[in-house]
Scaffold this motif. Structure first.
Motif, mmCIF file in Angstrom:
data_model
loop_
_atom_site.group_PDB
_atom_site.id
_atom_site.type_symbol
_atom_site.label_atom_id
_atom_site.label_comp_id
_atom_site.label_asym_id
_atom_site.label_seq_id
_atom_site.Cartn_x
_atom_site.Cartn_y
_atom_site.Cartn_z
ATOM 1 N N LEU A 1 -4.712 4.495 -7.903
ATOM 2 C CA LEU A 1 -3.825 3.484 -8.469
ATOM 3 C C LEU A 1 -3.904 2.176 -7.692
ATOM 4 O O LEU A 1 -3.948 1.096 -8.274
ATOM 5 C CB LEU A 1 -2.383 4.002 -8.501
ATOM 6 C CG LEU A 1 -2.106 5.147 -9.469
ATOM 7 C CD1 LEU A 1 -0.686 5.662 -9.289
ATOM 8 C CD2 LEU A 1 -2.343 4.724 -10.901
ATOM 9 N N ALA A 2 -3.918 2.289 -6.364
ATOM 10 C CA ALA A 2 -3.989 1.079 -5.537
ATOM 11 C C ALA A 2 -5.309 0.361 -5.759
ATOM 12 O O ALA A 2 -5.350 -0.869 -5.884
ATOM 13 C CB ALA A 2 -3.816 1.444 -4.069
ATOM 14 N N ASP A 3 -6.387 1.099 -5.820
ATOM 15 C CA ASP A 3 -7.698 0.495 -6.046
ATOM 16 C C ASP A 3 -7.761 -0.127 -7.443
ATOM 17 O O ASP A 3 -8.321 -1.203 -7.627
ATOM 18 C CB ASP A 3 -8.805 1.536 -5.866
ATOM 19 C CG ASP A 3 -10.187 0.917 -6.007
ATOM 20 O OD1 ASP A 3 -10.425 -0.146 -5.387
ATOM 21 O OD2 ASP A 3 -11.015 1.491 -6.739
ATOM 22 N N MET B 1 2.486 -0.190 -6.837
ATOM 23 C CA MET B 1 1.912 0.297 -5.577
ATOM 24 C C MET B 1 2.127 -0.739 -4.480
ATOM 25 O O MET B 1 1.827 -1.909 -4.655
ATOM 26 C CB MET B 1 0.409 0.554 -5.712
ATOM 27 C CG MET B 1 0.030 1.767 -6.510
ATOM 28 S SD MET B 1 0.507 3.320 -5.769
ATOM 29 C CE MET B 1 -0.415 3.318 -4.254
ATOM 30 N N GLN B 2 2.654 -0.283 -3.396
ATOM 31 C CA GLN B 2 2.810 -1.131 -2.217
ATOM 32 C C GLN B 2 1.935 -0.527 -1.144
ATOM 33 O O GLN B 2 2.006 0.669 -0.885
ATOM 34 C CB GLN B 2 4.275 -1.149 -1.750
ATOM 35 C CG GLN B 2 5.258 -1.624 -2.798
ATOM 36 C CD GLN B 2 5.044 -3.076 -3.163
ATOM 37 O OE1 GLN B 2 4.702 -3.906 -2.334
ATOM 38 N NE2 GLN B 2 5.214 -3.389 -4.440
ATOM 39 N N GLY B 3 1.111 -1.304 -0.537
ATOM 40 C CA GLY B 3 0.260 -0.733 0.494
ATOM 41 C C GLY B 3 -0.353 -1.785 1.371
ATOM 42 O O GLY B 3 -0.420 -2.958 1.032
ATOM 43 N N ASN B 4 -0.786 -1.329 2.475
ATOM 44 C CA ASN B 4 -1.466 -2.152 3.445
ATOM 45 C C ASN B 4 -2.900 -2.345 2.951
ATOM 46 O O ASN B 4 -3.624 -1.382 2.747
ATOM 47 C CB ASN B 4 -1.415 -1.403 4.777
ATOM 48 C CG ASN B 4 -2.166 -2.077 5.866
ATOM 49 O OD1 ASN B 4 -3.165 -2.747 5.627
ATOM 50 N ND2 ASN B 4 -1.696 -1.891 7.083
ATOM 51 N N GLU B 5 -3.316 -3.584 2.747
ATOM 52 C CA GLU B 5 -4.662 -3.868 2.231
ATOM 53 C C GLU B 5 -5.737 -3.254 3.118
ATOM 54 O O GLU B 5 -6.737 -2.745 2.630
ATOM 55 C CB GLU B 5 -4.887 -5.378 2.100
ATOM 56 C CG GLU B 5 -4.190 -6.009 0.927
ATOM 57 C CD GLU B 5 -4.735 -5.540 -0.414
ATOM 58 O OE1 GLU B 5 -5.962 -5.346 -0.557
ATOM 59 O OE2 GLU B 5 -3.929 -5.359 -1.337
ATOM 60 N N LYS C 1 -9.917 0.918 3.746
ATOM 61 C CA LYS C 1 -10.474 2.091 4.436
ATOM 62 C C LYS C 1 -10.635 3.257 3.471
ATOM 63 O O LYS C 1 -11.645 3.963 3.490
ATOM 64 C CB LYS C 1 -9.578 2.525 5.607
ATOM 65 C CG LYS C 1 -9.732 1.717 6.848
ATOM 66 C CD LYS C 1 -8.856 2.304 7.947
ATOM 67 C CE LYS C 1 -8.867 1.450 9.184
ATOM 68 N NZ LYS C 1 -7.992 2.005 10.226
ATOM 69 N N ILE C 2 -9.634 3.466 2.635
ATOM 70 C CA ILE C 2 -9.682 4.567 1.662
ATOM 71 C C ILE C 2 -10.832 4.334 0.683
ATOM 72 O O ILE C 2 -11.605 5.244 0.388
ATOM 73 C CB ILE C 2 -8.333 4.707 0.922
ATOM 74 C CG1 ILE C 2 -7.252 5.208 1.892
ATOM 75 C CG2 ILE C 2 -8.456 5.637 -0.287
ATOM 76 C CD1 ILE C 2 -5.846 5.121 1.352
ATOM 77 N N VAL C 3 -10.953 3.104 0.184
ATOM 78 C CA VAL C 3 -12.018 2.780 -0.770
ATOM 79 C C VAL C 3 -13.381 2.958 -0.112
ATOM 80 O O VAL C 3 -14.307 3.518 -0.723
ATOM 81 C CB VAL C 3 -11.836 1.351 -1.335
ATOM 82 C CG1 VAL C 3 -13.050 0.906 -2.120
ATOM 83 C CG2 VAL C 3 -10.580 1.283 -2.198
ATOM 84 N N GLU C 4 -13.527 2.530 1.135
ATOM 85 C CA GLU C 4 -14.792 2.712 1.856
ATOM 86 C C GLU C 4 -15.125 4.196 2.000
ATOM 87 O O GLU C 4 -16.263 4.614 1.801
ATOM 88 C CB GLU C 4 -14.711 2.055 3.229
ATOM 89 C CG GLU C 4 -15.999 2.143 4.014
ATOM 90 C CD GLU C 4 -15.894 1.475 5.384
ATOM 91 O OE1 GLU C 4 -16.694 1.839 6.255
ATOM 92 O OE2 GLU C 4 -15.015 0.611 5.571
#
Length: 162
Positions: free
Chosen positions: A2-4, A54-58, A63-66
């Protein structure tokens, strides 16, 4: 995912030369303003709303996407290349999130109906740039099976949350 999605859809919309929507929030508003046309009353837009909220640290998201990119390169891409495959074919739609996260093309076509008359599909997915071959395969499958039938209902009484 969702964040991505929230981040990626914004990048995609920025690249469009002419579009009335520029953000995920714009998409949600457009769907609400055009509920009948977009069938939001029937199908909702829960995924869009969850992604928008979604609230998140960019840095954490990056890091998750990588990490997911590395998994795709060492998983799906490696499997396809080492086995010289044109496509991965799976019943249903469970692999769609994996394809979406990796930016891989996929097409789902009707494959049959369950005991309740609910349709299910067959997913044809491949590496980036294989869209023409996937369309060709999906079309061939459709022509060979003739599985698609017009729906028996106007508005679905069921809703699948992904």
């Amino acid at each position: 995912m969702l964040a991505d999605f929230k981040h990626s859809i914004g990048d995609y919309l920025d690249e469009l030369e002419s579009s009335p929507v520029k953000t995920l929030a714009d998409i949600i508003a457009f769907n609400e303003e055009n509920a009948e046309l977009e069938k939001t009353n029937e199908y909702g837009q829960d995924g869009f709303i969850k992604a928008e909220n979604m609230q998140g640290n960019e840095e954490e998201i990056d890091k998750i996407v990588e990490h997911l990119d590395n998994l795709n390169k060492e998983g799906f891409e490696k499997m396809m290349e080492e086995n010289e495959l044109d496509a991965m074919v799976t019943p249903g739609t469970k692999a769609i999130p994996i394809m979406a996260i990796g930016g891989y093309p996929g097409i789902t076509v009707p494959a049959g109906y369950d005991e309740h008359g609910i349709p299910f599909g067959m997913l044809f997915a491949g590496l980036k740039g294989t869209e023409p071959k996937l369309i060709e395969m999906a079309y061939g499958f459709e022509q060979a099976t003739l599985a698609r039938k017009p729906p028996l209902f106007d508005t679905p009484e069921w809703h699948v949350d992904n």
